[in-house]
Design an enzyme around this catalytic site. Sequence first.
Site, PDB file in Angstrom:
ATOM      1  N   HIS A 198      42.871  41.274  43.216  1.00 18.67           N
ATOM      2  CA  HIS A 198      42.604  41.521  44.629  1.00 18.67           C
ATOM      3  C   HIS A 198      43.274  40.351  45.437  1.00 18.67           C
ATOM      4  O   HIS A 198      43.366  40.629  46.763  1.00 18.67           O
ATOM      5  CB  HIS A 198      41.107  41.483  44.803  1.00 18.67           C
ATOM      6  CG  HIS A 198      40.329  40.374  44.885  1.00 18.67           C
ATOM      7  ND1 HIS A 198      39.732  39.807  43.855  1.00 18.67           N
ATOM      8  CD2 HIS A 198      40.007  39.291  45.787  1.00 18.67           C
ATOM      9  CE1 HIS A 198      39.064  38.689  43.821  1.00 18.67           C
ATOM     10  NE2 HIS A 198      39.403  38.272  45.110  1.00 18.67           N
ATOM     11  N   ASP A 231      40.551  42.495  37.138  1.00 13.92           N
ATOM     12  CA  ASP A 231      40.676  41.740  38.377  1.00 13.92           C
ATOM     13  C   ASP A 231      41.475  40.604  37.900  1.00 13.92           C
ATOM     14  O   ASP A 231      41.180  39.481  38.460  1.00 13.92           O
ATOM     15  CB  ASP A 231      39.413  41.318  38.829  1.00 13.92           C
ATOM     16  CG  ASP A 231      39.462  40.722  40.342  1.00 13.92           C
ATOM     17  OD1 ASP A 231      40.765  41.197  40.879  1.00 13.92           O
ATOM     18  OD2 ASP A 231      38.859  39.993  41.042  1.00 13.92           O
ATOM     19  N   SER A 313      38.902  32.764  45.449  1.00 10.16           N
ATOM     20  CA  SER A 313      39.292  33.799  44.472  1.00 10.16           C
ATOM     21  C   SER A 313      40.558  33.524  43.861  1.00 10.16           C
ATOM     22  O   SER A 313      41.611  33.139  44.428  1.00 10.16           O
ATOM     23  CB  SER A 313      39.491  35.278  45.019  1.00 10.16           C
ATOM     24  OG  SER A 313      38.461  35.758  45.302  1.00 10.16           O
TER      25      SER A 313
END
Length: 470
Positions: A198, A231, A313
């Site tokens: 992402h 992910d 992230s």
Amino acid sequence: MSTENEGTAVPPAPSAPPVPVDAPAAPAPQGQAHQAPYGQDAQGQVPQGQGGAGHPGASSSAPDPSWPPPPTAPYGDGGSGSGSGGWGSSYQQPAPASGRRRGGLVAALLVAALVAGGVGGGLGYVLAKDNDESTGSTTVSASSNGGDVKRDPGTTAGVAAKALPSTVTIEAESTSGEGGTGTGFVFDKQGHIVTNNHVVADAVDGGKLTATFPTGKKYDAEVVGHAQGYDVAVIKLKDAPSDLKPLTLGDSDKVAVGDSTIAIGAPFGLSDTVTTGIISAKNRPVASSDGSGSQASYMSALQTDASINPGNSGGPLLDARGNVIGINSAIQSTGNGGFGTGQSGSIGLGFAIPINQAKYVAQELIKNGKPVYAKIGASVSLDDGSDGAQITDQGAGGAAPVEPGGPAAKAGLKPGDVITKLDDRVIDSGPTLIGEIWTHQPGDKVTITYERGGKQHTVDVTLGSRVGDN
């Protein structure tokens, strides 16, 4: 439980909503942020507004509902079913903003604070000086400064000093100018950087991607491969330097609850930030989403209380020796914004993809450019409130609920069977099954416990494979 990617809120993980066992696409129903399992024959929806695991990075495209999901949080291998049911606290999608704009705002606020602090400091010095002259008081200076302090390799400062040079702040921008900021770390000397899917999703189709080291040196980069279900993504630096130092990968299977953790990232655009905590839990079922309505990612996550926020992230979660044990990916949040961005912030519930799984995925992406998912070849319900992962009566897109000739069919599994255990791991929902299956590799043999007609049965299943997210 569902969480938010890169700083988005991560709903509690009491019982994950059932997800398709193989690789269900997760449409996002209104009001709930459940992540549907990714699998070959699974159907799922990622409800919006509730329980979405927040990824600390950029949003990604939705994977096909019919591919097998990896094991991370309580997820299944694939399947069909409604994606209703909350995995955790409600999710509020942050207002779209480029990583550059976000960082600029934070910087502006900090500058204002620093200026105010500088003025206050100056006045304080003047007053103290006048007071010294009038009273004859003296000041005592420390015998040494910070540079003289010994920082052993095992200390947080020692670990950070060694790891920071091998981390990068990633900026991804789509052709329309949308994007954000995330983190990554050096995977090998060839210039491959591992991060979250992402984080780089906006730059996949012709967008712009850059990676900046703590020294300020910035490199253009390109996406080598990305896996929405896991992910995980791998990018490669263009004109990579010859002195890259890959971070050492640890063994996430040997991590214990209570072990010290160190997270590195760029929360709210603040690059090269280091936070500490402990491993709060292992094998935490998490379905995460960026809140854009795309399919969910599934992980059987490492939970940590190290502060993780939007921008963290893709960054490394390290152990006390500086070994990478996970990739920071999602957080549970109260939904309150911070730093004027409207995004959720850390409340001490962060989730990382175990590095043993991420390493396998990264190697596949570097080798083939596409992810490979393990699957059982059956669709499971994503409905919440079940005592296991129930094989549905109908598969995704009208396909058979149990793939003919697939692993589940060969093992004798049928529609209506409720899977309650995979090896020694209790399965309380479809998403949990998906997450657990994805922690394995194609060809692995697992033992499945299921209920049929009120009776319990056990059978061995050799996992199949599916290539790609679609």
